[in-house]
Design a protein around this motif. Sequence first.
Motif, PDB file in Angstrom:
ATOM      1  N   SER A 166      -4.448   2.896 -15.273  1.00 21.90           N
ATOM      2  CA  SER A 166      -3.395   2.152 -15.958  1.00 21.90           C
ATOM      3  C   SER A 166      -3.184   2.739 -17.339  1.00 21.90           C
ATOM      4  CB  SER A 166      -3.751   0.659 -16.067  1.00 21.90           C
ATOM      5  OG  SER A 166      -4.927   0.454 -16.843  1.00 21.90           O
ATOM      6  N   ASN A 167      -1.950   2.653 -17.808  1.00 15.36           N
ATOM      7  CA  ASN A 167      -1.592   3.185 -19.122  1.00 15.36           C
ATOM      8  C   ASN A 167      -0.561   2.257 -19.746  1.00 15.36           C
ATOM      9  OD1 ASN A 167      -1.595   5.211 -21.238  1.00 15.36           O
ATOM     10  ND2 ASN A 167       0.456   5.736 -20.535  1.00 15.36           N
ATOM     11  N   GLU A 184       0.833  -1.192   0.000  1.00 11.60           N
ATOM     12  CA  GLU A 184       0.000   0.000   0.000  1.00 11.60           C
ATOM     13  C   GLU A 184       0.875   1.253   0.000  1.00 11.60           C
ATOM     14  OE1 GLU A 184      -3.358   2.113   2.890  1.00 11.60           O
ATOM     15  OE2 GLU A 184      -3.021  -0.068   2.976  1.00 11.60           O
ATOM     16  N   GLY A 185       0.646   2.121  -0.970  1.00 17.22           N
ATOM     17  CA  GLY A 185       1.422   3.353  -1.082  1.00 17.22           C
ATOM     18  C   GLY A 185       2.822   3.157  -1.626  1.00 17.22           C
ATOM     19  N   GLY A 186       3.171   1.933  -2.019  1.00 16.45           N
ATOM     20  CA  GLY A 186       4.521   1.651  -2.505  1.00 16.45           C
ATOM     21  C   GLY A 186       4.729   2.082  -3.947  1.00 16.45           C
ATOM     22  N   ALA A 188      -3.314  -0.597  -2.396  1.00 16.77           N
ATOM     23  CA  ALA A 188      -4.016   0.682  -2.477  1.00 16.77           C
ATOM     24  C   ALA A 188      -3.022   1.843  -2.574  1.00 16.77           C
ATOM     25  CB  ALA A 188      -4.902   0.859  -1.249  1.00 16.77           C
ATOM     26  N   GLU A 189      -3.264   2.711  -3.561  1.00 16.22           N
ATOM     27  CA  GLU A 189      -2.466   3.905  -3.796  1.00 16.22           C
ATOM     28  C   GLU A 189      -1.007   3.578  -4.127  1.00 16.22           C
ATOM     29  OE1 GLU A 189      -3.019   6.659  -0.599  1.00 16.22           O
ATOM     30  OE2 GLU A 189      -5.158   6.917  -1.019  1.00 16.22           O
ATOM     31  N   GLY A 190      -0.737   2.356  -4.497  1.00 17.43           N
ATOM     32  CA  GLY A 190       0.600   1.981  -4.932  1.00 17.43           C
ATOM     33  C   GLY A 190       0.776   2.243  -6.418  1.00 17.43           C
ATOM     34  N   ARG A 191       2.014   2.080  -6.858  1.00 25.16           N
ATOM     35  CA  ARG A 191       2.339   2.357  -8.263  1.00 25.16           C
ATOM     36  C   ARG A 191       3.388   1.364  -8.738  1.00 25.16           C
ATOM     37  NH1 ARG A 191       2.605   6.573 -12.053  1.00 25.16           N
ATOM     38  NH2 ARG A 191       4.490   6.477 -13.359  1.00 25.16           N
ATOM     39  N   ALA A 192       3.198   0.837  -9.939  1.00 27.28           N
ATOM     40  CA  ALA A 192       4.197  -0.042 -10.558  1.00 27.28           C
ATOM     41  C   ALA A 192       4.393   0.389 -12.004  1.00 27.28           C
ATOM     42  CB  ALA A 192       3.758  -1.493 -10.502  1.00 27.28           C
ATOM     43  N   HIS A 212      -5.458  -2.566  -6.748  1.00 27.46           N
ATOM     44  CA  HIS A 212      -6.401  -2.254  -5.690  1.00 27.46           C
ATOM     45  C   HIS A 212      -6.711  -0.748  -5.698  1.00 27.46           C
ATOM     46  CE1 HIS A 212      -6.641  -6.315  -4.093  1.00 27.46           C
ATOM     47  NE2 HIS A 212      -5.353  -6.428  -4.367  1.00 27.46           N
ATOM     48  N   ARG A 213      -7.391  -0.255  -4.697  1.00 28.48           N
ATOM     49  CA  ARG A 213      -7.945   1.095  -4.706  1.00 28.48           C
ATOM     50  C   ARG A 213      -6.885   2.147  -5.046  1.00 28.48           C
ATOM     51  NH1 ARG A 213      -7.712   4.955  -1.256  1.00 28.48           N
ATOM     52  NH2 ARG A 213      -6.828   3.594   0.351  1.00 28.48           N
TER      53      ARG A 213
END
Length: 248
Positions: free
Chosen positions: A123-124, A36-38, A64-68, A89-90
């Motif tokens: 997502s992109n 989460e948030g990562g 939630a609120e993470g990014r890859a 997730h969210r």
Amino acid sequence: MEVLPTTRDEAWRYSDLAALEGAWPLAAPEEIMVPEGGDLARVIVQDAGNDAAVVQHYRVTIGAEGRAAFHLLNTGGKLGRIEIDVTLHRAAHFELGAAILGGDTQTLEIVTSVQHAEPDGTSNQVVRSVLGGQATGSYLGRIGVARHAQKTDAAQSVKAMLLARTATANAKPELEIYADDVKCAHGATVGELDRAALFYLASRGLPPAEAKALLLEAFVAGAFEGASEDARADLQEAARAALRRLLA
């Protein structure tokens, strides 16, 4: 015992199944968890030897609120296939910037499945292909939006450039949406180098081979936007080397 897929399996429809035997049975997917948030940034350069069959599979869960963000170059092997399965997730975000560069009789594939499981996810995906000889380059990308995943914003942009009429580009973007308050879009194009642009560069004294290379580098570079400065430089250098091989 796992059985080799056939062309009746949509996920393997365009693949080189004879070459796939050399990589069978496939290894289990690499599991990647973004908390989460990562924030995760991953760079992948697949540049195996000419006769190799390579299948890389990643299974990514973004909290939630993470990014890859995945930036990848797929250019090696008789068969080179990269699969990425993502669950968001969210308010999570997934970014893909990918390039396929192939020639001779190579089969190069990128297969993605992005599942928006909760609201507010984004997502992109940007995929660019350059194909010569009798190469086959394929992108199969599925976006799924769960019934309660409202406010999802998902996009796919797929463009391929053919250096020869004997090369093949396959693009299969797919949307499966069960929510009603979403923004999802995809587009796919296949074309050739702009003759007017080539003529312009030639009129400025640039040799034809250099003009082609310059236009193709600019075309591919769009897939690497958003990567860190060092990662982008490495990817562009690897892409430049692959393009030189294609144009030789």
